[in-house]
Design a protein around this motif. Structure first.
Motif, PDB file in Angstrom:
ATOM      1  N   ILE A   6       0.877  -1.167   0.000  1.00 52.60           N
ATOM      2  CA  ILE A   6       0.000   0.000   0.000  1.00 52.60           C
ATOM      3  C   ILE A   6       0.913   1.214   0.000  1.00 52.60           C
ATOM      4  O   ILE A   6       1.755   1.355   0.892  1.00 52.60           O
ATOM      5  CB  ILE A   6      -0.930   0.007   1.219  1.00 52.60           C
ATOM      6  N   PHE A   7       0.774   2.066  -1.017  1.00 47.76           N
ATOM      7  CA  PHE A   7       1.696   3.193  -1.065  1.00 47.76           C
ATOM      8  C   PHE A   7       0.974   4.513  -1.337  1.00 47.76           C
ATOM      9  O   PHE A   7      -0.111   4.549  -1.902  1.00 47.76           O
ATOM     10  CB  PHE A   7       2.834   2.956  -2.064  1.00 47.76           C
ATOM     11  N   TYR A   8       1.617   5.572  -0.837  1.00 46.63           N
ATOM     12  CA  TYR A   8       1.079   6.923  -0.948  1.00 46.63           C
ATOM     13  C   TYR A   8       1.904   7.700  -1.975  1.00 46.63           C
ATOM     14  O   TYR A   8       3.133   7.646  -1.965  1.00 46.63           O
ATOM     15  CB  TYR A   8       1.139   7.642   0.397  1.00 46.63           C
ATOM     16  N   LEU A   9       1.214   8.426  -2.822  1.00 47.59           N
ATOM     17  CA  LEU A   9       1.837   9.242  -3.854  1.00 47.59           C
ATOM     18  C   LEU A   9       1.629  10.711  -3.516  1.00 47.59           C
ATOM     19  O   LEU A   9       0.547  11.091  -3.041  1.00 47.59           O
ATOM     20  CB  LEU A   9       1.215   8.923  -5.214  1.00 47.59           C
ATOM     21  N   ASP A  10       2.653  11.527  -3.769  1.00 48.67           N
ATOM     22  CA  ASP A  10       2.588  12.929  -3.332  1.00 48.67           C
ATOM     23  C   ASP A  10       1.892  13.843  -4.340  1.00 48.67           C
ATOM     24  O   ASP A  10       2.267  15.002  -4.509  1.00 48.67           O
ATOM     25  CB  ASP A  10       3.993  13.449  -3.015  1.00 48.67           C
TER      26      ASP A  10
END
Length: 268
Positions: free
Chosen positions: A199-203
């Motif tokens: 699960i990853f967050y993108l800026d």
């Protein structure tokens, strides 16, 4: 080089429209990952809501249309929709927001596609995210100001309901960097499988409609699926539960495809 990736992403993204009894219940984005036109998207795009319920995507009255630029709208079927993980350590099941769809009828012409790369993202890695988000609107909002009594307008509005935004606008593509990611590994003993996902967050943020769109690396490979925009608390005394967009995007890696293939093999 990036110009080529942008062009490729535009060709491979499709506009998803889910219809029940002639009423549009969900719209979103998908992307082709095989030359046969199979697509990946977010599971909640298929059902129009969460949690993901089997009855929502197995209802024979539900029709799923996907429109790629330059192609007629095609009806699709569900190959799989979400993975539900039952673990003794958790009081509730975990649902992964990913789905695969395939054309109901085999197409003679090959589809442009983004190869699916199963890999963990790296912090700071530059990627491209794409979708038919609400940022986009037709010039002059002609779909909203159209005189519904004018001859031919109803035909125009009808085709717009089947994703012809794909021809008239195309998806919005943004650059982003991976600012945070966490790996989750869970075992489902009932099916004897191990499920892994990043699960990853993108800026960079996306808006409604981009769900199901691809996260693409600099090699032009899809490495993830957009799940949702991140939100943050804006609690106030008068609205203690108020949340607002945080300016970031949450995505899932394609690792669940390994477990999906294993499940399909077990059920064969």
């Amino acid at each position: 080089m990036h110009e080529e990736i942008y062009e490729k992403i535009q060709r491979c993204c499709g506009y998803v429209t889910v219809v029940l009894d002639d009423e549009v219940i969900s719209q979103g984005t998908c992307f082709a990952f095989t030359s046969d036109g199979e697509v990946l998207t977010a599971a909640h795009v298929v059902t129009g809501r969460v949690p993901i319920l089997h009855k929502d995507y197995s209802d024979p009255n539900v029709k799923i249309f996907i429109k790629f630029a330059g192609r007629p709208a095609l009806e699709y079927r569900v190959s799989f929709c979400s993975l539900t993980i039952q673990c003794a350590a958790f009081t509730e099941a975990i649902q992964l927001d990913i789905a695969a769809l395939a054309p109901k009828e085999k197409q003679a012409e090959a589809f442009p596609y983004l190869p699916a790369r199963i890999m963990s993202p790296k912090l700071g890695q530059q990627v491209f995210i794409s979708g038919f988000s609400d940022d986009l609107s037709l010039p002059f909002n002609i779909d909203r100001i159209a005189n519904k009594d004018f001859p031919g307008i109803q035909d125009f509005l009808s085709v717009m309901k089947k994703g012809y935004m794909a021809d008239m606008m195309g998806p919005l593509i943004k650059r982003a960097a991976i600012g945070n990611h966490r790996k989750i590994i869970a075992e489902d003993s009932s099916q004897n499988i191990t499920i892994e996902v990043d699960i990853f967050y993108l800026d960079n943020g996306v808006n409604s409609g981009a769900s199901g769109g691809p996260v693409v690396n600099e090699d032009g490979e899809a490495i993830g699926v957009i799940s949702q925009r991140a939100v943050t608390s804006a609690s106030q005394k008068s609205a203690p539960d108020l949340k607002v967009p945080a300016g970031a995007t949450i995505a899932l890696s394609l690792h669940p495809m390994n477990a999906i293939h294993q499940i399909m093999k077990n059920n064969a």
